[in-house]
Each structure stands twice: as structure tokens, then as C-alpha cells.
Enzyme design. Sequence first.
Site, PDB file in Angstrom:
ATOM      1  CB  SER A 180      -0.961  -0.034   1.195  1.00 22.65           C
ATOM      2  OG  SER A 180      -1.992   0.908   1.053  1.00 22.65           O
ATOM      3  CG  ASP A 383      -6.642  -2.963  -4.092  1.00 27.72           C
ATOM      4  OD1 ASP A 383      -7.486  -2.218  -3.544  1.00 27.72           O
ATOM      5  OD2 ASP A 383      -5.419  -2.715  -4.124  1.00 27.72           O
ATOM      6  CG  HIS A 439      -5.580  -2.453  -0.446  1.00 26.33           C
ATOM      7  ND1 HIS A 439      -4.726  -1.958  -1.377  1.00 26.33           N
ATOM      8  CD2 HIS A 439      -5.262  -1.827   0.707  1.00 26.33           C
ATOM      9  CE1 HIS A 439      -3.926  -1.057  -0.842  1.00 26.33           C
ATOM     10  NE2 HIS A 439      -4.241  -0.965   0.437  1.00 26.33           N
TER      11      HIS A 439
END
Length: 474
Positions: A180, A383, A439
Site C-alpha cells: 500500500s 482491489d 487490498h
Amino acid sequence: MARRLGVVLFILLSLQLLSSYSVHSRTIVENLPGFDDPLPFKLETGYVGTGQNEDIQLLYYFVESERNPEEDPLMLWIAGGPVCSTLGAFFRENGPLQFDYKKSTEEKPVLELNPYSWTKVLNIIYLDTPVGAGFSYAKSYLASKTSDTLSSKHVYEFLRKWLNDHQRFMSNPFYMGGVSYSGITIPLIIQEIHNGNEDGNRPEINIKGFLIGNPLTDRNIDFNSRIPYAYKVALISDQLYESAKEHCSGDYINSKNALCARDLRRVDECLEFIYDNHILEPVCASSENAASNPLLLQPLSRSWCREDNYVYNVLWANDDDVQRALGIRQGIVKDWVQCNGDHYEIGKNDTDTYSYNVESSLPYHRNMTRKSYRALIYSGDHDSVFPHVGTEIWIQSLNLTVESEWAPWFVDQQVAGYQTTYSHNNYSLTYATVKGAGHTASEYKPKECLAMVDRWFTHNSLKPVYNAIGLLNT
């Protein structure tokens, strides 16, 4: 007057408590609350001081490889956020333990072994950086102020000091890893390491490469990719997508004209109740969306949400017995939190303690393509936080040579995702999608992600490896 004196005395006592701790400390953890037996792996925790006067105290969790710690790669793992604790990764992504949700209660979270831990093939340092979440801390308010560039310098300083204290790992191949928001900071850290090695800093770090999952790399590219991704997965219509693309000129985060704004409101209506971490999972009720959709508040219609499981991490980490077992310095961090308010969102300004001072790590990636590094970039294909669409755009912008075309990779004879590999002189980049993952990918598809990293580290390919008697690596 007496109250003011009491406050002063409290501050003086707190400073005395902080200064009484040694700069470097280690705890060998053999037992943990919630896990009945002695730990079947080697876990060490500790603090390392960084920054001016070592006013930053960074906590780490180090797990030795269960395979061959003397030769397996050493990886330093940092969380996203940018201010999140790596205990999230430790328990939910790739660490040796996970919560047994069927047996856990709020009074007693229960731990079990993770059969797909990356520590089966890697030595991993999980580092809580920067301060603000987890158990790392600053000795002063001024020291708590940081940024993308400054926190990267602290990680480099941490690593040098940690290796000096763990010299038997100096020769292991070293990799940076994270997910991320760490897509912004990891390239900066690698640049710090490279510059330090070039300048002759000791110890010289045996850096070989990096891996980043579901990365934020370039704010314009990655945030603008959300609408094309939503279109590709049928969350918005052809007509709405074409209208938004025309009126916003493909820039959905900076365009200010009225027609673009109208289209973006319609897009928001389509996506409001989609769980952006994984578009197929239920969205959790909140005070915001419940106000516009009262059905979300009805108890019988309340779906299970992934965040329901995250409470156990908070409860476990805030337990006094847990903190004693981990060797946490008592009385400094009042409440453990997974992530604090510095967590980045599009358009968010700098906070009191964090400056988002790097808009894009692409220039650092371009610089790394001129070095002898290996890179693994992977994305969960469900995601919508940082969709694979944007990742593919910035990878293409590096103008690398395609070594292997887009093709499936397999686990247990099933398609686990798709991969393609690139090169430039001695630089190598593998890009992979993880089918059905969100995610971040390893939380959703742990078996597939362990196979992915094991194959990449060992063979530089995600394809299964065979010999004369059959499959070696599934």
C-alpha cells in the site's frame, strides 16, 4: 498552582522514565498469551533508537526463517498507512501466527499457527515505522514530526544499527518489503541504502531488491485508475464512463469543470456501497452511509465484514500480559492502535505530525532500473483502493524490455493470477496479479501468495518447478 506543579512533576517523571531505557534492547519471546504451547519459531522483539539524540525509538518483531535462517533472504517489512503498525501484517498477511476467529472472544483472543507464513522461507523484520501507531514512540513532540523522506532515513538508520547487533545476518541477501502506502517510501529507503553503500557507510547492506504489494506509487496515476477499474469490472456503465472520461479529460481527481463534477457525483453514487478493499465483499455499516441507506442499520441484514475480525488485534495488543511477553516498555504508549489519523486519503493535507512530501516514487523506480536489483510488484485483482490498472500504467512508463509475455501462473493446478517479467540490463521486474485477492493480496489469498514469493525468491519465476520425479514447488 498545585495542579500546575503536578503537571510539571508528571512531565519530569515521564522524561526520566523515557531516558532510563537503553537505546537498544532485545527480548526473546518464547510464549505468548492466546497460544497455549511454546512458540515453534524464533521470535525476537526490541527497540532501536534513531534520529537526533535517538529520540525515535522504533519497535521491531524479528522472526527467523523456519527453513534455513543462515542462508535465506532477510526482509525488512513496513506497513502502509503511512502510519500503521506491522502487527497487522504479522497476524493477517504473512506472519507466523493468526487469530483463530472461531475460538476467539473479546475476553480471550486465541492464536493459531499460520500455515502460509512467509517466515517459512524468509527471515523477516517487522518494523513499526513511523511513530504514531503500534509501540514505537518519540521522546518529544518535535521528534514525532516526520515525512516520507525523513521516515525513510530513520528506516535506513534502524537497519544499519540492527545489522550491527545481528551480524550473523549481514551476508544474507537483503530485501525491502511492504504494501500500500509503502509503495511511496520503499523506493526512497532503497535509495538511502544505495547512497549509503556508495558513500562507504558501515555496515554495507547486501541489498538485492524489493517487493511491494497493492502499491501506491504515483498519486495521479493510482487514484485516477479507480474509475477505469470500476468500468472494467462493471460497477459503472459504458455511458457514464465515456461521459466522465470526456468531461474530466481522464483526470478524475483534479478536474474542476461542472460537467466533470456532475459525472463524478454519479460515479460516487454507484460506488458508495462497494467495499473498496475487495469489491466482492460486504461493505460495513457506518454512520455516514447508514444515514443515506437505513437498511444498513437493520440487525438481520447486517452482513459479516472483514473489519469485524480486526478487533482481536486491538484487544490482544492492549493486554498487559501480552505487552509484558513482548517486552514492550511500560507506560509510554497508552493505547495501541493499528493505524492513526495520519492515514493518507486523496486530497488530504499534511497533518501535525506527518508531511506527505513525495507525490510519486516513480523517479526512484526509474533510478533503480539502472541498478542490479530484483523487483516483485503484485496486485490483488479485486482491489479498488490502488487498482492493478494504475500499477500496470506506471510499470509500462518505465520502458523496460518484456522478457515474458502476460501469462497465467498456477497453484494446485489452478490459475492463481497472471504475470509478466521485464528487464533492463541487470535489473529485473516481475509483475503479478493475484486472482480473487483484494487490498492487500496475502490477506485474501495466503496460500497463493506464499507460493508466489517462494518461487520468486528461489527461481525468479512464478511457474512451478519440476524435476525428474515431479513437482517440487506447488
